[in-house]
Design a protein around this motif. Structure first.
Motif, mmCIF file in Angstrom:
data_model
loop_
_atom_site.group_PDB
_atom_site.id
_atom_site.type_symbol
_atom_site.label_atom_id
_atom_site.label_comp_id
_atom_site.label_asym_id
_atom_site.label_seq_id
_atom_site.Cartn_x
_atom_site.Cartn_y
_atom_site.Cartn_z
ATOM 1 N N ARG A 131 22.533 32.969 92.698
ATOM 2 C CA ARG A 131 21.553 33.101 93.779
ATOM 3 C C ARG A 131 20.393 33.988 93.338
ATOM 4 O O ARG A 131 19.225 33.667 93.583
ATOM 5 C CB ARG A 131 22.222 33.670 95.025
ATOM 6 N N LYS A 132 20.707 35.067 92.661
ATOM 7 C CA LYS A 132 19.667 35.967 92.170
ATOM 8 C C LYS A 132 18.779 35.263 91.141
ATOM 9 O O LYS A 132 17.558 35.429 91.142
ATOM 10 C CB LYS A 132 20.321 37.211 91.553
ATOM 11 N N GLU A 133 19.376 34.466 90.289
ATOM 12 C CA GLU A 133 18.610 33.719 89.290
ATOM 13 C C GLU A 133 17.694 32.689 89.945
ATOM 14 O O GLU A 133 16.565 32.484 89.498
ATOM 15 C CB GLU A 133 19.556 33.036 88.296
ATOM 16 N N ALA A 134 18.159 32.045 90.999
ATOM 17 C CA ALA A 134 17.316 31.088 91.727
ATOM 18 C C ALA A 134 16.119 31.800 92.349
ATOM 19 O O ALA A 134 14.992 31.298 92.321
ATOM 20 C CB ALA A 134 18.129 30.368 92.798
ATOM 21 N N LYS A 135 16.367 32.985 92.901
ATOM 22 C CA LYS A 135 15.277 33.775 93.488
ATOM 23 C C LYS A 135 14.272 34.186 92.419
ATOM 24 O O LYS A 135 13.058 34.104 92.616
ATOM 25 C CB LYS A 135 15.855 35.007 94.185
ATOM 26 N N GLU A 136 14.772 34.593 91.267
ATOM 27 C CA GLU A 136 13.892 34.997 90.171
ATOM 28 C C GLU A 136 13.100 33.798 89.640
ATOM 29 O O GLU A 136 11.918 33.922 89.328
ATOM 30 C CB GLU A 136 14.709 35.626 89.046
ATOM 31 N N SER A 137 13.743 32.646 89.570
ATOM 32 C CA SER A 137 13.045 31.436 89.125
ATOM 33 C C SER A 137 11.893 31.107 90.063
ATOM 34 O O SER A 137 10.797 30.743 89.618
ATOM 35 C CB SER A 137 14.015 30.261 89.066
ATOM 36 N N LYS A 138 12.140 31.249 91.352
ATOM 37 C CA LYS A 138 11.088 31.000 92.336
ATOM 38 C C LYS A 138 9.922 31.963 92.131
ATOM 39 O O LYS A 138 8.759 31.559 92.199
ATOM 40 C CB LYS A 138 11.661 31.135 93.746
ATOM 41 N N TYR A 139 10.231 33.212 91.847
ATOM 42 C CA TYR A 139 9.197 34.218 91.596
ATOM 43 C C TYR A 139 8.316 33.811 90.412
ATOM 44 O O TYR A 139 7.088 33.817 90.501
ATOM 45 C CB TYR A 139 9.855 35.579 91.336
ATOM 46 N N TRP A 140 8.950 33.439 89.305
ATOM 47 C CA TRP A 140 8.200 33.073 88.105
ATOM 48 C C TRP A 140 7.404 31.796 88.324
ATOM 49 O O TRP A 140 6.277 31.666 87.830
ATOM 50 C CB TRP A 140 9.132 32.941 86.907
ATOM 51 N N LEU A 141 7.957 30.855 89.057
ATOM 52 C CA LEU A 141 7.221 29.629 89.354
ATOM 53 C C LEU A 141 5.979 29.916 90.190
ATOM 54 O O LEU A 141 4.923 29.304 89.981
ATOM 55 C CB LEU A 141 8.129 28.627 90.068
ATOM 56 N N ALA A 187 0.086 30.391 90.391
ATOM 57 C CA ALA A 187 -1.121 31.179 90.655
ATOM 58 C C ALA A 187 -2.068 31.207 89.459
ATOM 59 O O ALA A 187 -3.273 31.361 89.626
ATOM 60 C CB ALA A 187 -0.735 32.602 91.040
ATOM 61 N N THR A 188 -1.533 31.037 88.272
ATOM 62 C CA THR A 188 -2.370 31.148 87.067
ATOM 63 C C THR A 188 -2.668 29.811 86.407
ATOM 64 O O THR A 188 -3.476 29.759 85.484
ATOM 65 C CB THR A 188 -1.698 32.060 86.030
ATOM 66 N N ASN A 189 -2.025 28.741 86.854
ATOM 67 C CA ASN A 189 -2.190 27.451 86.209
ATOM 68 C C ASN A 189 -2.370 26.387 87.285
ATOM 69 O O ASN A 189 -1.434 26.055 87.994
ATOM 70 C CB ASN A 189 -0.964 27.144 85.348
ATOM 71 N N GLU A 190 -3.541 25.827 87.355
ATOM 72 C CA GLU A 190 -3.835 24.846 88.401
ATOM 73 C C GLU A 190 -3.628 23.410 87.942
ATOM 74 O O GLU A 190 -3.887 22.482 88.690
ATOM 75 C CB GLU A 190 -5.259 25.043 88.899
ATOM 76 N N GLU A 216 3.763 19.556 90.826
ATOM 77 C CA GLU A 216 5.056 19.656 90.169
ATOM 78 C C GLU A 216 5.665 21.042 90.350
ATOM 79 O O GLU A 216 6.865 21.180 90.614
ATOM 80 C CB GLU A 216 4.931 19.340 88.676
ATOM 81 N N ILE A 217 4.845 22.060 90.228
ATOM 82 C CA ILE A 217 5.331 23.431 90.379
ATOM 83 C C ILE A 217 5.789 23.676 91.811
ATOM 84 O O ILE A 217 6.826 24.300 92.038
ATOM 85 C CB ILE A 217 4.257 24.452 89.942
#
Length: 51
Positions: A5-15, A20-23, A28-29
């Motif tokens: 669950r923590k890894e899924a939350k972290e994945s969402k953060y990185w996505l 925000a930096t890649n349009e 897909e993102i």
């Protein structure tokens, strides 16, 4: 399960950071962000049911 669950939350953060930096791949993102959130919710439900 809690680690997953923590890894899924972290994945969402990185996505979200990537979004925000890649349009180039916004659609897909966004799909991946939604999938990570759904996975986190599923894992939370499993954890709550077991406890």
């Amino acid at each position: 399960m809690k680690i997953s669950r923590k890894e899924a939350k972290e994945s969402k953060y990185w996505l979200r950071l990537i979004k925000a930096t890649n349009e180039d791949f916004l659609v897909e993102i966004e799909k991946l962000i939604i999938e990570a959130e759904e996975l986190r919710q599923i894992l939370s439900a499993i954890i709550n049911k077991v406890q």
